[in-house]
Design an enzyme around this catalytic site. Structure first.
Site, short mmCIF file in Angstrom:
data_model
loop_
_atom_site.label_atom_id
_atom_site.label_comp_id
_atom_site.label_asym_id
_atom_site.label_seq_id
_atom_site.Cartn_x
_atom_site.Cartn_y
_atom_site.Cartn_z
CG ASP A 51 8.07 -16.60 22.62
OD1 ASP A 51 7.87 -17.48 21.63
OD2 ASP A 51 7.61 -17.09 24.43
CG ASP A 90 4.38 -15.08 22.00
OD1 ASP A 90 3.52 -15.50 22.64
OD2 ASP A 90 5.24 -15.74 21.12
CD GLU A 121 4.62 -20.40 25.92
OE1 GLU A 121 4.99 -19.53 24.38
OE2 GLU A 121 4.84 -20.82 26.96
CD GLU A 188 3.34 -24.71 19.74
OE1 GLU A 188 4.07 -25.32 19.12
OE2 GLU A 188 2.92 -23.83 20.31
#
Length: 277
Positions: A51, A90, A121, A188
């Protein structure tokens, strides 16, 4: 023949086996057919249709603006050129957060578009989403640490999990995502020591971006590593080329040639006596 040529299709099973066999996993983003073809030919294991297209393709400051239709469009293009790499799409903001049912429907659309797995996520409710997706046969990649879809809650793109309680929470979330059936986990922008701990704790592979050298694999946004972004690269990005500068120089030369009458020349032209060409 290139030393990186492979005819064996990369699957989620192969990705998970790489951790057990201590093989590093390589991932890059792609958003179109020609980039996917080049990245796959270069030897990556995973292609993430990120994304991050919202940033590097559409020029938006966050990933929140991109939706299902745009992501499906990019996924379809990437899937055509991705062999033998595994294609992970994503799931964009609000495509899986509202309900498990909508998440299943949207994830299914990605697989129909050519993706072989999806990425989500966070944890908590997202772990329940991941479990349901896996139950219906859809492979899921998790994502913890800096989760760009939560940028406003996180207060920007800052290093995450610096405090001990946040570190313990991240480890617990990682274990929950593994238990839910995720086949891999992106970490991340977290401290390298924490990423190493998570990597050792989990039996599924970790793929780092700004998470140090001890993850099982690494991912970068291809525009960042090729020098196609306008801003200075982030600390965790290594520039492997300056394609952006090369493109600009080529365009400047083309402009000069046209304006000064050097292009097109006679050799770039067609003539009456040549026949049908």
């Amino acid at each position: 023949m290139s030393s990186v040529f492979r005819s064996e299709k990369i699957t989620v099973v192969r990705i998970m086996r790489k951790k057990r066999e201590n093989e590093r996993i390589v991932c890059l983003t792609a958003y179109d057919y020609p980039t996917a073809r080049l990245v796959a030919a270069g030897g990556v294991d995973l292609i993430l249709v990120g994304d991050s297209a919202a940033n590097v393709i559409y020029g938006h400051p966050t990933t929140l603006s991109i939706g299902m239709e745009e992501m499906l469009y990019h996924t379809k293009a990437v899937a055509v050129g991705a062999y033998p790499a595994l294609v992970v799409a994503d799931m964009p903001f609000m495509s899986y957060q509202t309900s498990v049912e909508s998440a299943v429907e949207n994830a299914g659309r990605f697989l129909k578009a050519g993706a072989e797995a999806v990425k989500v996520e966070g944890a908590g409710f997202v772990a329940d989403v991941a479990r349901r997706l896996v139950d219906v046969g859809i492979p899921v990649m998790g994502h913890l640490g800096l989760t760009p879809q939560s940028v406003h809650r996180l207060g920007g793109y800052r290093l995450q999990a610096k405090r001990p309680d946040d570190q313990e929470r991240l480890v617990a979330d990682a274990m929950a995502l593994e238990k839910a059936g995720c086949f891999s986990l992106v970490l991340e922008k977290i401290p390298a020591e924490l990423a190493a701990r998570v990597t050792k704790t989990l039996s599924i592979p970790t793929i780092g971006i700004g998470a140090g050298p001890e993850c099982d694999g690494q991912v970068l946004v291809i525009h960042d590593m090729l020098g196609l972004t306008e801003t200075q690269p982030l600390r965790f990005v290594k520039r492997y080329a300056e394609i952006g500068q090369g493109i600009r120089r080529a365009v400047e030369e083309f402009c000069r040639d046209v304006r000064e009458g050097r292009f097109p020349s006679w050799e770039h032209s067609f003539y009456l006596n040549e026949g049908n060409q």
